[in-house]
Write a protein that holds these residues in place. Sequence first.
Motif, PDB file in Angstrom:
ATOM      1  N   LEU A   1       0.896  -1.120   0.017  1.00  0.00           N
ATOM      2  CA  LEU A   1       0.176  -0.074   0.010  1.00  0.00           C
ATOM      3  C   LEU A   1       0.891   1.148  -0.139  1.00  0.00           C
ATOM      4  CD1 LEU A   1      -2.925  -1.005   2.522  1.00  0.00           C
ATOM      5  CD2 LEU A   1      -3.160  -0.597   0.104  1.00  0.00           C
TER       6      LEU A   1
ATOM      7  N   LEU B   1       2.258   1.766  -3.472  1.00  0.00           N
ATOM      8  CA  LEU B   1       1.299   2.072  -4.387  1.00  0.00           C
ATOM      9  C   LEU B   1       1.018   3.486  -4.199  1.00  0.00           C
ATOM     10  CD1 LEU B   1      -0.708   1.028  -6.696  1.00  0.00           C
ATOM     11  CD2 LEU B   1      -2.057   0.363  -4.755  1.00  0.00           C
ATOM     12  N   LEU B   2       1.108   4.242  -3.084  1.00  0.00           N
ATOM     13  CA  LEU B   2       0.583   5.547  -2.988  1.00  0.00           C
ATOM     14  C   LEU B   2       1.517   6.455  -3.757  1.00  0.00           C
ATOM     15  CD1 LEU B   2      -0.165   6.030   0.738  1.00  0.00           C
ATOM     16  CD2 LEU B   2      -1.790   6.045  -1.116  1.00  0.00           C
ATOM     17  N   ALA B   3       2.749   6.104  -3.924  1.00  0.00           N
ATOM     18  CA  ALA B   3       3.572   6.862  -4.835  1.00  0.00           C
ATOM     19  C   ALA B   3       3.250   6.587  -6.455  1.00  0.00           C
ATOM     20  CB  ALA B   3       5.153   6.203  -4.514  1.00  0.00           C
TER      21      ALA B   3
ATOM     22  N   ARG C   1       9.541   3.933  -0.900  1.00  0.00           N
ATOM     23  CA  ARG C   1       8.373   4.492   0.060  1.00  0.00           C
ATOM     24  C   ARG C   1       7.918   3.085   0.727  1.00  0.00           C
ATOM     25  NH1 ARG C   1       5.967   9.287  -2.193  1.00  0.00           N
ATOM     26  NH2 ARG C   1       4.008   8.552  -1.368  1.00  0.00           N
TER      27      ARG C   1
ATOM     28  N   GLY D   1       7.693  10.190  16.871  1.00  0.00           N
ATOM     29  CA  GLY D   1       7.686  10.588  15.496  1.00  0.00           C
ATOM     30  C   GLY D   1       6.580   9.860  14.494  1.00  0.00           C
TER      31      GLY D   1
ATOM     32  N   GLU E   1       3.197   8.927  13.274  1.00  0.00           N
ATOM     33  CA  GLU E   1       2.008   9.790  13.099  1.00  0.00           C
ATOM     34  C   GLU E   1       0.669   9.012  13.237  1.00  0.00           C
ATOM     35  OE1 GLU E   1       2.434  13.329  10.853  1.00  0.00           O
ATOM     36  OE2 GLU E   1       3.517  12.218   9.857  1.00  0.00           O
ATOM     37  N   MET E   2       0.879   7.826  12.573  1.00  0.00           N
ATOM     38  CA  MET E   2      -0.419   7.203  12.267  1.00  0.00           C
ATOM     39  C   MET E   2      -0.257   5.572  12.262  1.00  0.00           C
ATOM     40  SD  MET E   2      -2.320   7.951   8.777  1.00  0.00           S
ATOM     41  CE  MET E   2      -4.014   7.964   8.768  1.00  0.00           C
TER      42      MET E   2
ATOM     43  N   THR F   1      -2.531   2.477  11.035  1.00  0.00           N
ATOM     44  CA  THR F   1      -3.887   1.897  10.408  1.00  0.00           C
ATOM     45  C   THR F   1      -3.744   0.411  10.625  1.00  0.00           C
ATOM     46  OG1 THR F   1      -3.054   3.547   8.673  1.00  0.00           O
ATOM     47  CG2 THR F   1      -4.816   1.902   8.284  1.00  0.00           C
TER      48      THR F   1
ATOM     49  N   PHE G   1      -5.834  -3.097  10.002  1.00  0.00           N
ATOM     50  CA  PHE G   1      -6.737  -3.775   9.032  1.00  0.00           C
ATOM     51  C   PHE G   1      -7.154  -4.985   9.645  1.00  0.00           C
ATOM     52  CE2 PHE G   1      -3.385  -1.319   6.862  1.00  0.00           C
ATOM     53  CZ  PHE G   1      -4.227  -0.981   5.703  1.00  0.00           C
TER      54      PHE G   1
ATOM     55  N   GLU H   1      -2.650   9.026  15.337  1.00  0.00           N
ATOM     56  CA  GLU H   1      -3.899   8.856  14.631  1.00  0.00           C
ATOM     57  C   GLU H   1      -4.273   7.490  14.439  1.00  0.00           C
ATOM     58  OE1 GLU H   1      -5.805  10.534  10.561  1.00  0.00           O
ATOM     59  OE2 GLU H   1      -4.068  11.648  11.326  1.00  0.00           O
TER      60      GLU H   1
ATOM     61  N   GLU I   1      -6.327   4.678  12.287  1.00  0.00           N
ATOM     62  CA  GLU I   1      -7.358   4.641  11.119  1.00  0.00           C
ATOM     63  C   GLU I   1      -7.863   3.126  11.101  1.00  0.00           C
ATOM     64  OE1 GLU I   1      -6.264   6.227   7.547  1.00  0.00           O
ATOM     65  OE2 GLU I   1      -7.882   4.678   6.554  1.00  0.00           O
TER      66      GLU I   1
ATOM     67  N   GLN J   1      -9.521  -0.061   9.113  1.00  0.00           N
ATOM     68  CA  GLN J   1      -9.906  -0.376   7.697  1.00  0.00           C
ATOM     69  C   GLN J   1     -10.276  -1.915   7.662  1.00  0.00           C
ATOM     70  OE1 GLN J   1     -10.217   1.240   4.809  1.00  0.00           O
ATOM     71  NE2 GLN J   1      -9.414   3.150   5.268  1.00  0.00           N
TER      72      GLN J   1
ATOM     73  N   MET K   1      -0.167  -1.041  10.303  1.00  0.00           N
ATOM     74  CA  MET K   1       0.657  -0.253   9.396  1.00  0.00           C
ATOM     75  C   MET K   1       1.219   1.172  10.099  1.00  0.00           C
ATOM     76  SD  MET K   1      -0.444   0.960   5.696  1.00  0.00           S
ATOM     77  CE  MET K   1       0.527   1.992   4.675  1.00  0.00           C
TER      78      MET K   1
ATOM     79  N   GLU L   1       3.154   4.338  10.344  1.00  0.00           N
ATOM     80  CA  GLU L   1       3.840   5.551   9.684  1.00  0.00           C
ATOM     81  C   GLU L   1       4.281   6.869  10.478  1.00  0.00           C
ATOM     82  OE1 GLU L   1       1.783   5.867   5.298  1.00  0.00           O
ATOM     83  OE2 GLU L   1       0.508   4.921   7.170  1.00  0.00           O
TER      84      GLU L   1
ATOM     85  N   ASP M   1       1.420  13.408  -5.631  1.00  0.00           N
ATOM     86  CA  ASP M   1       1.825  12.469  -4.755  1.00  0.00           C
ATOM     87  C   ASP M   1       0.704  12.123  -3.908  1.00  0.00           C
ATOM     88  OD1 ASP M   1       3.270  10.253  -3.813  1.00  0.00           O
ATOM     89  OD2 ASP M   1       4.814  11.589  -3.223  1.00  0.00           O
ATOM     90  N   ARG M   2       0.745  11.126  -3.477  1.00  0.00           N
ATOM     91  CA  ARG M   2      -0.275  10.575  -2.113  1.00  0.00           C
ATOM     92  C   ARG M   2       0.445  10.148  -1.012  1.00  0.00           C
ATOM     93  NH1 ARG M   2      -3.726   6.459  -5.730  1.00  0.00           N
ATOM     94  NH2 ARG M   2      -1.595   5.708  -5.946  1.00  0.00           N
TER      95      ARG M   2
ATOM     96  N   LYS N   1       3.820  14.190   6.653  1.00  0.00           N
ATOM     97  CA  LYS N   1       4.734  13.999   5.587  1.00  0.00           C
ATOM     98  C   LYS N   1       4.207  14.732   4.163  1.00  0.00           C
ATOM     99  CE  LYS N   1       5.712   9.080   6.175  1.00  0.00           C
ATOM    100  NZ  LYS N   1       4.825   7.865   6.429  1.00  0.00           N
TER     101      LYS N   1
END
Lengths: 582, 284
Positions: free
Chosen positions: A452, A455-457, A474, A532, A534-535, A537, A539, A564, A566, A568, A580, A582, B200-201, B207
């Motif tokens: 994932l 893929l975002l990149a 990434r 550091g 932040e997030m 996720t 699943f 944060e 999240e 899913q 996950m 990040e 970008d995503r 970030k």
Amino acid sequence: MTQIKKENSYYLDGDDLRHMILEACSYFDLHKESINALNVFPVPDGDTGTNMGLTMRAAARELQQVETKSIGKVADIAARSSLLGARGNSGVILSQMFRGISRGLSGKEKARLPEFGRAFQYGIVYAYNAVSKPVEGTILTVAREIAKGSREALQTSLTFIDLLRVAIDKGRGALEQTPELLPVLKEAGVVDAGGLGLVVFLEGCLQSMLRRADIKNEIYFIEERRPSMGATASTGKGGGTGETLSKEEFNPVFPYCTEVLIKGSDISTRKVRRSLEELGDSLLIAGEGGMVKVHIHTDHPGTVLETCLFFGSLHDLKIDNMVDQYEETRWGISMQETGEKGVTANFEANFSPGEQGSGEQKNPGRIGVVTVSSGKGLAAIFTSLGVDRVVSGGQSMNPSVKEIVEAIVALPAEQVIVLPNNSNIKLSAEQAAELVAKEIMVVDTRSVTQGLAALLALNQLKSLSENHAEMCRRARQVKTGEVTYAVRAAVINGLQVEKGDIIGISNGCLLAGGKEIDATTVALAEAMLTPGDEMLTLFYGDNITGDQAHELQAQLCDKFPRLEVELQYGGQPLYYYFLMVE
Amino acid sequence: MSKIKIVTDTTAFLEEEVLERYGIKVVPLYVNFTEETIKDGSIDNATYFHKLMNSPEVPSTSQPSPGDFAKVFARLVEKGNEVVAILISSGISGTVESARTAAKMTAPAHISIVDSLSTSGGLALLVLAAARAAQEGKSREEITAMLENLKSKLKVFFVPESLKFLKKGGRIGGAQALLGTLLQIKPILYFSGGKIEVFDRVRTMKKALARLVHELPTTGEGLELFLLNAESGENIQRLKDLIRQRLPGLPLKTYEISPVIATHVGPVAGLTFIKHTQNTVPGV
């Protein structure tokens, strides 16, 4: 006319090889669960046995359909079908062994013991070549020791049965050494699963031999009346020269492994491919535009370089004589190469719909993406982020090479990125990439979460190689955690877990263990988090309800107020949660 | 020789003081609520956002009419001026079309219409460069040629807090592909060929801001930069801090986004810059 003969005058034909593989396949199935159990981690998806079994099964299915007596043809069918059916790294390595054996037996109706022994050793070389960085203490160590041992046996053995007994004996010995060579095995108290798979396969072969020897008795080992007829069909390139090579020499048709980087402007990889493909085999072309990397096995490296020079300047030249390479390994392999075009080339022809002038609409500028993942939720997430095809599979069910090939072929794109999302699917993805005549790059993603992140990149406005580089970068930026249950008791990283305990794993380390899913997941998250981050996720798998997952999400939010969290729906089997960070 | 006058639209959102100093004329776009039509720029951002967030309806926006432009053009040309009109990208607005029609109606020989392929702070950078050139006495041809050169150097990157507003507005070009995304992402958008595309995503705002700064040149030499902001809270300060770390001493001006653009983007942080070379002098 037929009689048992001593020494190296016995022959094996297509029927023998077919029965051997069919029987080995059935024998293997009986043992695959014990091979599956040999996982370094006590996770429920140990699948080395299943993967190797399915790979053999793919060969067996095809072999049941044919009646040829030619050992070369039987070996060829086994190689092709097992390659397409290969699952998992161990399956790919096994299929490469078949491929090497098939090269060694190519064009032969029957094979004498030394010929078969050499073909087998050729298979070992192919298996080694399938892996970019061979690791000691794995199936490869076992395969090599078997090759070494059987080479000695070839000097003294009387029969195939003797040869197999020696091979199995050597294999067992090497297998016992694997924990000494690979610390993770030692810590987990297991031997290498793939290595055991190979030994079990040979045991299956032996069983087949013993049975056939019983049934056919002396008919079994037939002496060829005129050994020179048909048995040495080896020819030069193109298959038509009729030139017979000495069996005692290693004489590959394309002995020079040639690599070169071409720098220029607007280099067409298709043109490069077209102008080089007649010059050898194992052709790989990567990159585009200003920089194109070429890899080829050829008999005329000079011609290859001259041809490449046409497209730009040449850099990072590397030419190896593979004969030397083999000899350096001191296995004393002497191989015989036939003029038949490689499996790769044949498959390429089969899998290049564009070359066959079909009316399919193409979008050459667009990069297609194929990924491997299991679970409805994850498939939907991947699709929403721009994946074109999700091949179903993952940790518990590795897809076959064929499934990946089909997904790549089905895409209208000429350039394709493959995200295997599992270290055990990487080799299958690479094999699939070799089989299709498209520009394909595999990003070494080892988990769904890395997939994932990579893929975002994805950026359609950038080149394939730029995307590949960015996606690799990434993928490594996320931390991945997995929560499942232990299938056996184990002590890993100083943590003791009982069978049935919930365990949390991250980056190859067992970080949490306990009786409850939520508590273990929280503990795993705590162990994974660093300042550091932040997030997080989460699943959740198909064995967790939405309510349970929301409750855990709330717990994590309370526990880590700066993070944060999240949630899913992943829908993955066996794994309660993927994390996950990040 | 006749004098050059610069015309732009309200999405450039230039301050009154700047407009006066250079004698720049502005033609407004509109935000249409059922009950009222607001002239872009006639209302401050805080007030407008309050209205936008609390309104049950999604307002629409509209380009100036050819008549709006014709009035301005006619007055300027009558006084013996030449006109260079630099306007919001034709990829997201029909404003350029209106202006071209107006030019044909009035004095086509004296008016140049320049499609900025951008808007907001990016448009403002072009307008300011043109205004400076006009003050220096450059000709209309010289100014339009300079603008074409600058357009190729102009970068506009922004991170909307959510895709809600872009989705409602529908003017999102390649960003369309983001709308079905199931995973929470922060898209980094940019102007490419006059359209809003996905650059970008990433997963988090931190970030995303780092990614914006990563696109900056490594030195501040010849760099003219605006931060873009609409109700982005602490993010704009974080962005400022990141830029200061990378390019200490660079003057940082925060540039608000006009209500028309805010309607389509919602709360947003971003940056726009031009790296000038010798023939495009950086300004104030």
